[in-house]
Design an enzyme around this catalytic site. Structure first.
Site, PDB file in Angstrom:
ATOM      1  N   CYS A  79      25.211  50.582  54.506  1.00 18.29           N
ATOM      2  CA  CYS A  79      25.561  50.078  55.834  1.00 18.29           C
ATOM      3  C   CYS A  79      24.364  50.284  56.742  1.00 18.29           C
ATOM      4  CB  CYS A  79      26.789  50.806  56.373  1.00 18.29           C
ATOM      5  SG  CYS A  79      26.541  52.596  56.526  1.00 18.29           S
ATOM      6  N   CYS A  81      22.885  53.723  56.918  1.00 17.95           N
ATOM      7  CA  CYS A  81      21.938  54.014  55.843  1.00 17.95           C
ATOM      8  C   CYS A  81      20.562  53.458  56.168  1.00 17.95           C
ATOM      9  CB  CYS A  81      22.430  53.423  54.524  1.00 17.95           C
ATOM     10  SG  CYS A  81      24.021  54.049  53.949  1.00 17.95           S
ATOM     11  N   ASP A 136       3.007  16.604  72.380  1.00 20.42           N
ATOM     12  CA  ASP A 136       1.670  16.040  72.250  1.00 20.42           C
ATOM     13  C   ASP A 136       1.828  14.588  71.791  1.00 20.42           C
ATOM     14  OD1 ASP A 136      -1.202  15.842  71.766  1.00 20.42           O
ATOM     15  OD2 ASP A 136      -0.658  15.982  69.649  1.00 20.42           O
ATOM     16  N   ASP A 161       0.623  19.314  66.897  1.00 28.21           N
ATOM     17  CA  ASP A 161       0.114  19.406  65.527  1.00 28.21           C
ATOM     18  C   ASP A 161      -1.355  19.774  65.444  1.00 28.21           C
ATOM     19  OD1 ASP A 161      -0.913  16.936  66.500  1.00 28.21           O
ATOM     20  OD2 ASP A 161      -1.177  16.260  64.432  1.00 28.21           O
ATOM     21  N   ASP A 184      -3.576  21.813  70.528  1.00 22.88           N
ATOM     22  CA  ASP A 184      -2.213  22.139  70.948  1.00 22.88           C
ATOM     23  C   ASP A 184      -1.901  23.625  70.806  1.00 22.88           C
ATOM     24  OD1 ASP A 184      -1.625  19.429  71.434  1.00 22.88           O
ATOM     25  OD2 ASP A 184      -1.171  19.114  69.320  1.00 22.88           O
TER      26      ASP A 184
END
Length: 767
Positions: free
Chosen positions: A15, A18, A458, A653, A657
């Site tokens: 859990c 732990c 862009d 891209d 940018d």
């Protein structure tokens, strides 16, 4: 020495308590630079100051009560000993695979440790045996209201309950021991305390009962045994569900074949080699029906390739000489020979898998306060259980009932559902997005995507195709248009200028032979046709001026850049004009309409001239557009929007940018762009389909929504169930079953994300 990274399987993680305990142990070690523990994958991700510290770290982890599957190096490259990572376990029959970690860039081959057992695989036989042993204890209680007295003797009850308590339930005692040893609490401590109290009380009543009195009514062996059985059943179902959550990522891993067909020279020919032995630059072959082993470039052959499971591209793509191949794609109908551009570790598929694993490991912002709550949860529950015991005991004087109520509090409060709420949704959501070509790089993306108001795009390479194409042409002589175009293509075949690509894309297979090729810097190119020894030029209007020519009066008006074809022999004359323009991508209009329909405001930011930007914006219906923008100007635009309190995403891209992608609240990059843009973006679209911007935002929002649903259930369950148990309205048996069901419900809710597809997201957005 640089930090070395390890990703090692760990067993014993039950859990979030732990996880917190193990991370605390790791952070206290001097040679550990960073440490993260993944509850879903049962792994720890480490960065150590030096490789020699690994053995000490493993010893400390095992001293804390966890077990580590240690790497066994079996490779011919020494570098592999410095950085190893274990893949997630998904099936009991598979060995543990040790692979290179993701952060360093050195190519290191995979290493396999044969025969290692999967980590924390939950077998069913302990669950079945516990239920079978508990059933005789439960049945008499079920039939007692109908007048049947089938109650077993105290001895038989003890004989049936003891193996469940101390053999099948030994795991909870081990976990509780190490929790106390490390001065922390966890689920195992709650279960061990609760069931031990019920079991111990039963033994005490049995042994202290007066002679001739059976004490049946005061024995609670069935409560202890059934609680343990239900908890074991819940852990088994939970593990099964968690295994399913990782199936999307495993499906990606299985796309890469284990072997590749490699050319070994004329004497040896084609031979199958393990993928770990294949290096970049090798000559590979893939036949119809086989998956492409590594990224590469086609050397010979022609075939349709299905990249649907790799990039999300729905239609097969034609691959021929010069085409790029993606590892994991399916070759359909032809034999392809290609040159590997990467080794296994650097293949796009392996990088995608590692990036998704890293993203799944990261904690969503909401998880930070969940972790803080989980850290104090167990101590608070222990206090509530103690108050329940004392309150019922002193108020009613029936300490047996008081103990059972306290046991119910301990059992019902196990924080499994709380610990699973966030990681279960992250694993499913991010894995499902990756299967469809959408890479969500970190958990913070989920919050960012849900708050967006403005999306800035862009233009070049994002909304447009990024390369000029011939949009119009005009001929001024009697020569055939096809012949003149063929000459223009021949002149451009050796040019590296971006405009030359447009001619090469449209060029026919057979071009005139030229000699004396010459690049006229900044102006154009020139060459001589060998067929008639005529000199030709192709380029800008400056060539006209140099040749003493003027623009024709009947020159047409078209958008785009003009390229002039001039015949110099026997006398200079303008024979043709070509207009080149960057075309809008076929998917741009649909993407813009979809995002506008979903309520987003859109902006177009471009460094191109005002007329071109206006044309693209008008064609797509984007009212807010800006031209002649430098990277700094784009950055300033986003900063001003953010200062007005708006949440902004940038879609781009290119290298120019990158600053804007980093500044935006959320950066979205196309995989067809530069590596710099992809590196700073939070979302990457692997197939470059702009429509998937809307799909990416949808899966991010859906994953975040499931996280909040899970947290709402987990917190709500505990807030209602703990008081009910403390007031005596829940028995330990019902509490155990409800606790197990709560964990399974949380994971099952996360599994609903597996039904998500981009098509469903786009259809929903169009409604």
């Amino acid at each position: 020495m640089d930090n070395v990274e390890y990703v090692l399987p760990v067993s014993g993680l039950r859990c979030m308590s732990c996880v917190a305990r193990l991370e605390k142990v790791l952070h206290q070690l001097p040679d550990v630079a960073t440490a993260q523990v993944d509850l879903m994958a049962k792994q720890m991700h480490l960065q150590l100051n030096n490789a020699e510290a690994l053995s000490g770290v493993i010893a400390a982890v095992e001293a804390a009560g966890f077990q580590v599957v240690q790497p066994m190096v079996e490779t011919d490259e020494p570098a592999a000993t410095e950085k190893l990572a274990a893949t997630p376990q998904t099936a009991a029959s598979q060995p543990t695979t040790i692979q290179p970690a993701a952060i360093q860039t050195t190519a290191i081959p995979s290493v396999t440790r044969q025969g290692a057992a999967p980590v924390d695989e939950e077998p069913f036989w302990p669950v079945l045996l516990a239920l079978l042993l508990s059933l005789p204890l439960l049945l008499p209680m079920l039939v007692m209201p109908f007048g049947f007295d089938w109650m077993l003797s105290p001895l038989w009850q003890w004989l049936l309950a003891t193996p469940v308590q101390f053999w099948l339930g030994a795991r909870f005692y081990r976990g509780a021991f190490y929790a106390l040893k490390n001065r922390s609490g966890n689920m195992d401590l709650l279960v061990a305390l609760g069931t031990s109290a019920a079991y111990g009380l039963s033994v005490w009543h049995w042994l202290s009962a007066p002679a001739g009195h059976s004490g049946h009514a005061e024995l609670y062996f069935e409560s202890a045994a059934l609680v343990l059985s239900f908890v074991l059943l819940g852990k088994y179902l939970e593990q099964r569900a968690k295994t399913q959550t990782r199936s999307a990522l495993q499906a990606l891993a299985e796309l890469q074949p284990a072997q590749a067909r490699v050319w070994q020279g004329d004497s040896a020919g084609w031979q199958l080699l393990a993928l770990t032995q294949v290096r970049a630059g090798m000559h590979l072959q893939v036949k119809p029906g086989e998956r492409i082993a590594l990224d590469g470039v086609v050397l010979s052959g022609r075939s349709q390739v299905d990249e649907a499971l790799v990039s999300g591209e729905s239609l097969p793509l034609l691959k021929e000489v010069g085409s790029k191949l993606r590892s994991g794609a399916l070759n359909l109908d032809g034999v392809l020979e290609y040159q590997a551009s990467s080794a296994l570790h650097d293949s796009q598929l392996q990088q995608l898998i590692r990036q998704v694993e890293q993203a799944q490991l990261q904690k969503a912002p909401v998880q930070q306060w969940v972790d803080r709550i989980a850290a104090v949860f167990v101590p608070v529950v222990l206090v509530i259980a103690l108050l329940t015991l004392l309150g019922h005991g002193f108020y009613s004087g029936d300490w047996a009932v008081a103990i059972l109520n306290a046991v119910a509090v301990l059992v019902i409060a196990c924080p499994c559902a709380l610990g699973l709420a966030t990681p279960a949704a992250l694993v499913v959501g991010l894995g499902q997005a990756a299967r469809h070509g959408i890479l969500l790089k970190n958990a913070a993306v989920l919050d960012q995507a849900s708050q967006l108001q403005l999306l800035a795009f862009d233009k070049t390479g994002t909304l447009t195709q990024g390369m000029p194409q011939i949009s119009a042409r005009q001929i001024f002589t009697a020569q055939a248009e096809a012949e003149l175009f063929s000459i223009a293509c021949a002149l451009q075949q050796h040019s590296e200028h971006p405009l030359a690509k447009a001619f090469r894309l449209d060029a026919s297979a057979a071009l005139p032979v030229i000699t004396g090729f010459q690049v006229i810097a900044g102006v154009g190119v020139a060459a001589t046709l060998t067929s008639n020894d005529q000199r030709w030029q192709l380029g800008s209007a400056q060539l006209l001026q140099a040749a003493g020519l003027t623009l024709p009066a009947d020159l047409q008006s078209h958008d785009g850049s003009q390229v002039f074809l001039i015949q110099l022999d026997p006398q200079p004359q303008l024979v043709a004009v070509f207009w080149l323009q960057d075309q809008i991508r076929p998917d741009s209009a649909a993407a813009v309409q979809l995002l506008q329909a979903q309520g987003y405001q859109l902006a177009l930011l471009s460094g191109d001239n005002a007329r071109t930007v206006a044309q693209v914006a008008d064609a797509l219906g984007i009212a807010d557009y800006h031209s002649a923008m430098t990277p700094a100007a784009k950055l300033e635009y986003l900063q001003q929007a953010q200062q007005r309190g708006r949440k902004v995403a940038m879609v781009g891209d290119g290298i120019n940018d990158a600053p804007a992608l980093a500044q935006a609240d959320l950066g979205i990059a196309l995989a067809s762009g530069t590596e710099v843009a992809a590196a700073v973006a939070g979302i990457q679209l692997l197939d470059g389909d702009l429509r998937k911007v809307a799909a990416a935002l949808d899966i991010a929002r859906a994953t975040r929504r499931v996280i909040w649903q899970n947290l709402g259930w987990a917190f709500g369950f505990n807030l209602l169930a703990i008081p009910a148990a403390a007031l005596g309205y829940l028995s330990p048996v019902i509490a155990g079953g409800a606790m197990a069901l709560s964990s399974v419900l949380v994971v099952s809710n996360a599994l609903r994300l597996k039904r998500w597809t981009p098509q469903l997201a786009l259809a929903k957005g169009q409604q």
